[in-house]
Design a protein around this motif. Structure first.
Motif, mmCIF file in Angstrom:
data_model
loop_
_atom_site.group_PDB
_atom_site.id
_atom_site.type_symbol
_atom_site.label_atom_id
_atom_site.label_comp_id
_atom_site.label_asym_id
_atom_site.label_seq_id
_atom_site.Cartn_x
_atom_site.Cartn_y
_atom_site.Cartn_z
ATOM 1 N N ALA A 241 0.895 -1.247 -0.184
ATOM 2 C CA ALA A 241 0.127 -0.345 0.075
ATOM 3 C C ALA A 241 1.035 1.245 0.112
ATOM 4 C CB ALA A 241 -0.518 0.343 0.812
ATOM 5 N N LEU A 242 2.229 1.062 0.133
ATOM 6 C CA LEU A 242 2.748 2.258 0.147
ATOM 7 C C LEU A 242 3.797 2.829 -1.146
ATOM 8 C CD1 LEU A 242 4.584 4.093 1.604
ATOM 9 C CD2 LEU A 242 6.873 2.779 1.745
ATOM 10 N N LYS A 243 2.900 3.520 -1.942
ATOM 11 C CA LYS A 243 3.090 4.010 -3.464
ATOM 12 C C LYS A 243 3.665 5.253 -3.347
ATOM 13 C CE LYS A 243 -0.769 1.120 -4.523
ATOM 14 N NZ LYS A 243 -0.097 -0.227 -4.947
ATOM 15 N N LEU A 244 4.168 5.334 -5.150
ATOM 16 C CA LEU A 244 4.714 7.430 -5.037
ATOM 17 C C LEU A 244 4.520 7.094 -6.389
ATOM 18 C CD1 LEU A 244 6.799 9.368 -3.098
ATOM 19 C CD2 LEU A 244 8.612 7.673 -4.369
ATOM 20 N N SER A 245 4.413 8.244 -6.520
ATOM 21 C CA SER A 245 4.225 8.757 -8.201
ATOM 22 C C SER A 245 5.597 8.514 -8.613
ATOM 23 C CB SER A 245 3.273 9.676 -8.338
ATOM 24 O OG SER A 245 3.469 10.806 -7.980
ATOM 25 N N ILE A 246 5.611 8.917 -10.057
ATOM 26 C CA ILE A 246 6.539 8.840 -10.798
ATOM 27 C C ILE A 246 6.870 10.306 -11.037
ATOM 28 C CG2 ILE A 246 7.212 9.245 -13.574
ATOM 29 C CD1 ILE A 246 5.570 6.676 -14.195
ATOM 30 N N PRO A 247 6.508 11.610 -11.374
ATOM 31 C CA PRO A 247 6.664 12.517 -10.240
ATOM 32 C C PRO A 247 7.617 12.721 -9.498
ATOM 33 C CG PRO A 247 5.196 13.129 -11.584
ATOM 34 C CD PRO A 247 5.274 11.250 -10.969
ATOM 35 N N ALA A 248 6.865 11.956 -8.142
ATOM 36 C CA ALA A 248 7.437 12.218 -6.856
ATOM 37 C C ALA A 248 9.199 11.448 -6.853
ATOM 38 C CB ALA A 248 6.315 11.982 -5.390
ATOM 39 N N ALA A 249 8.694 9.842 -7.450
ATOM 40 C CA ALA A 249 9.767 9.986 -7.448
ATOM 41 C C ALA A 249 11.018 10.225 -7.883
ATOM 42 C CB ALA A 249 9.481 8.451 -8.370
ATOM 43 N N VAL A 250 10.594 11.240 -8.691
ATOM 44 C CA VAL A 250 11.764 12.119 -9.844
ATOM 45 C C VAL A 250 12.772 13.360 -9.281
ATOM 46 C CG1 VAL A 250 12.246 13.581 -11.547
ATOM 47 C CG2 VAL A 250 11.097 11.179 -12.304
ATOM 48 N N LEU A 251 11.835 13.734 -7.879
ATOM 49 C CA LEU A 251 11.771 14.497 -7.288
ATOM 50 C C LEU A 251 12.563 14.176 -5.970
ATOM 51 C CD1 LEU A 251 11.641 17.574 -6.649
ATOM 52 C CD2 LEU A 251 9.096 16.981 -5.433
ATOM 53 N N ILE A 252 12.829 13.045 -5.755
ATOM 54 C CA ILE A 252 13.436 12.573 -4.418
ATOM 55 C C ILE A 252 14.531 11.884 -5.182
ATOM 56 C CG2 ILE A 252 13.675 10.607 -2.355
ATOM 57 C CD1 ILE A 252 10.113 10.855 -2.070
ATOM 58 N N PHE A 253 14.645 11.410 -5.949
ATOM 59 C CA PHE A 253 15.999 11.141 -6.751
ATOM 60 C C PHE A 253 16.557 12.868 -6.761
ATOM 61 C CE2 PHE A 253 18.129 10.608 -10.615
ATOM 62 C CZ PHE A 253 19.216 9.129 -10.125
ATOM 63 N N LEU A 254 15.766 13.193 -7.606
ATOM 64 C CA LEU A 254 17.241 14.434 -8.238
ATOM 65 C C LEU A 254 17.441 14.720 -6.548
ATOM 66 C CD1 LEU A 254 14.694 16.029 -10.250
ATOM 67 C CD2 LEU A 254 17.340 15.270 -10.458
ATOM 68 N N MET A 255 16.135 14.882 -5.469
ATOM 69 C CA MET A 255 17.111 15.447 -4.298
ATOM 70 C C MET A 255 18.427 14.971 -3.778
ATOM 71 S SD MET A 255 14.238 17.156 -2.290
ATOM 72 C CE MET A 255 13.462 15.165 -2.004
ATOM 73 N N GLY A 256 18.223 13.199 -3.473
ATOM 74 C CA GLY A 256 18.969 12.567 -3.465
ATOM 75 C C GLY A 256 20.537 12.784 -4.127
ATOM 76 N N MET A 257 20.489 12.885 -5.798
ATOM 77 C CA MET A 257 21.553 12.974 -5.900
ATOM 78 C C MET A 257 22.058 14.775 -5.595
ATOM 79 S SD MET A 257 22.192 11.003 -7.951
ATOM 80 C CE MET A 257 23.290 11.242 -8.612
ATOM 81 N N VAL A 258 21.626 15.803 -5.347
ATOM 82 C CA VAL A 258 22.273 16.487 -4.129
ATOM 83 C C VAL A 258 23.341 16.426 -3.552
ATOM 84 C CG1 VAL A 258 21.925 18.680 -3.248
ATOM 85 C CG2 VAL A 258 20.251 18.668 -5.702
ATOM 86 N N MET A 259 22.097 15.278 -2.771
ATOM 87 C CA MET A 259 23.287 14.657 -1.554
ATOM 88 C C MET A 259 24.236 13.653 -1.695
ATOM 89 S SD MET A 259 21.756 12.451 1.486
ATOM 90 C CE MET A 259 22.823 11.278 3.392
ATOM 91 N N LEU A 260 23.820 13.446 -2.839
ATOM 92 C CA LEU A 260 25.619 12.731 -3.336
ATOM 93 C C LEU A 260 26.585 13.483 -3.709
ATOM 94 C CD1 LEU A 260 25.922 9.378 -3.485
ATOM 95 C CD2 LEU A 260 25.123 9.360 -6.767
ATOM 96 N N ILE A 261 26.079 14.696 -4.767
ATOM 97 C CA ILE A 261 26.961 15.430 -5.164
ATOM 98 C C ILE A 261 27.703 15.808 -3.620
ATOM 99 C CG2 ILE A 261 27.697 18.031 -5.797
ATOM 100 C CD1 ILE A 261 24.820 17.159 -7.884
ATOM 101 N N PHE A 262 27.319 16.109 -2.770
ATOM 102 C CA PHE A 262 28.117 16.561 -1.723
ATOM 103 C C PHE A 262 28.985 16.152 -0.718
ATOM 104 C CE2 PHE A 262 24.195 19.898 -0.896
ATOM 105 C CZ PHE A 262 25.391 21.249 -1.186
ATOM 106 N N ALA A 263 28.653 14.369 -1.286
ATOM 107 C CA ALA A 263 29.625 13.778 -1.044
ATOM 108 C C ALA A 263 30.664 13.476 -1.039
ATOM 109 C CB ALA A 263 28.236 12.278 -0.407
ATOM 110 N N PHE A 264 30.701 13.244 -2.512
ATOM 111 C CA PHE A 264 31.352 13.236 -3.522
ATOM 112 C C PHE A 264 32.475 14.545 -3.919
ATOM 113 C CE2 PHE A 264 29.288 9.892 -6.237
ATOM 114 C CZ PHE A 264 30.731 9.208 -7.083
#
Length: 299
Positions: A241-264
């Motif tokens: 029952a835990l679902k995520l729309s494609i736009p929300a998933a893209v947004l979360i992915f991009l936020m995660g990539m920002v965090m990953l950039i800071f890690a690099f």
């Protein structure tokens, strides 16, 4: 004279309240409550005020109790570190007996409040306190694996909200648990990097390699990637029952990539300034990710 006495009483009450906030780590406790409420919104089919208030109150009590126990156990070590030497116990403003009484009372009130919601919620809350105080806290001076152990109670709140709303534990709260579990590592290792010298004064072993080196940052990068992967998995429809729309998933992915950039960036520069940016990015990520999940559900 009455005015002077009244002012003194207000000042005394303000100090007591300030020490209560410090012994329970109010900011951390409130952030944990936020995660739990986000989990509740995700699991609930009908939003009700009383369960939210019980979850918030009980959750604060449980986290506050864990922090109070922690400060009782680590009182001598806290006195050695700059960031903790002004806490109520090492600074002499609060006795160990008083801090322990606060911890016990908060534990009892917290468990009862969560039990009123349902027994499973109370059980997970009790497990969180037990692991934090009996496993994570003593391991901090013995092995860097303490961060792994501490990540378990640290990941419970997001999941706890779902259990509070549904009285059920399955793949949905398990997924919420895993998101916050993997998030703990880049967050705490970035913090551990910043405070490494101070932690060493207290004898704490927080970094995975024991040093501020590229091997530590490689592990930060690896866990950040896993965090991103788990965060977007619900978009594939495999988490019940835990679902995520494609736009929300893209947004979360991009936020995660920002965090990953800071890690690099930390890998490249290996300095405290980069670690601080990563730590702040991680705080932003977990908060915004939870907001995106909740908003996505209701729109």
């Amino acid at each position: 004279m009455k005015t002077a006495v009244s002012s003194a009483n207000k000042s005394s009450l303000s100090l007591i309240f300030a020490d209560f906030k410090e012994i329970t780590k109010a900011r951390l406790s409130i952030s944990v409550v936020f995660s739990a409420i986000a989990g509740y919104f995700l699991g609930a089919t009908e939003i009700q005020l009383v369960p939210i208030l019980l979850l918030a109150f009980g959750g604060y009590c449980m986290v506050g109790a864990s922090n109070a126990y922690n400060q009782v156990i680590e009182k001598d070590l806290d006195a050695l570190m700059n960031r903790t030497k002004n806490r109520p116990i090492p600074a002499g403003r609060m006795s160990v007996k008083t801090a322990l009484l606060i911890a016990v009372v908060l534990t009892l009130i917290g468990i009862v409040s969560l039990y009123v919601l349902n027994p499973k919620t109370a059980m997970f809350g009790a497990i969180s306190i037990f692991l934090y105080t009996s496993a994570y806290t003593p391991l901090k001076t013995k092995t860097p694996l303490s961060v792994f152990v501490g990540a378990i109670p640290g990941a419970i709140p997001f999941m706890l909200g779902w259990v509070a709303a549904t009285n059920d534990f399955g793949i949905e709260p398990g997924t919420l648990f895993m998101i916050q579990f993997f998030w703990q590592f880049p967050h705490f290792w970035a913090l551990g990097w910043m405070l490494d010298e101070d932690y060493k004064r207290g004898g704490f072993k927080m970094l995975p390699t024991g040093k501020k080196d590229k091997s530590t940052v490689l592990q930060i990068i690896m866990y950040t990637i896993w965090m991103i992967v788990i965060s977007v998995i619900p978009v594939f429809g495999i988490t019940g029952a835990l679902k995520l729309s494609i736009p929300a998933a893209v947004l979360i992915f991009l936020m995660g990539m920002v965090m990953l950039i800071f890690a690099f960036k930390l890998y490249e520069k290996q300095d405290n300034a980069s670690a601080r940016k990563l730590m702040l990015a991680s705080v932003s990520y977990i908060t915004l990710m939870q907001i995106v999940y909740v908003v996505d559900k209701f729109i």
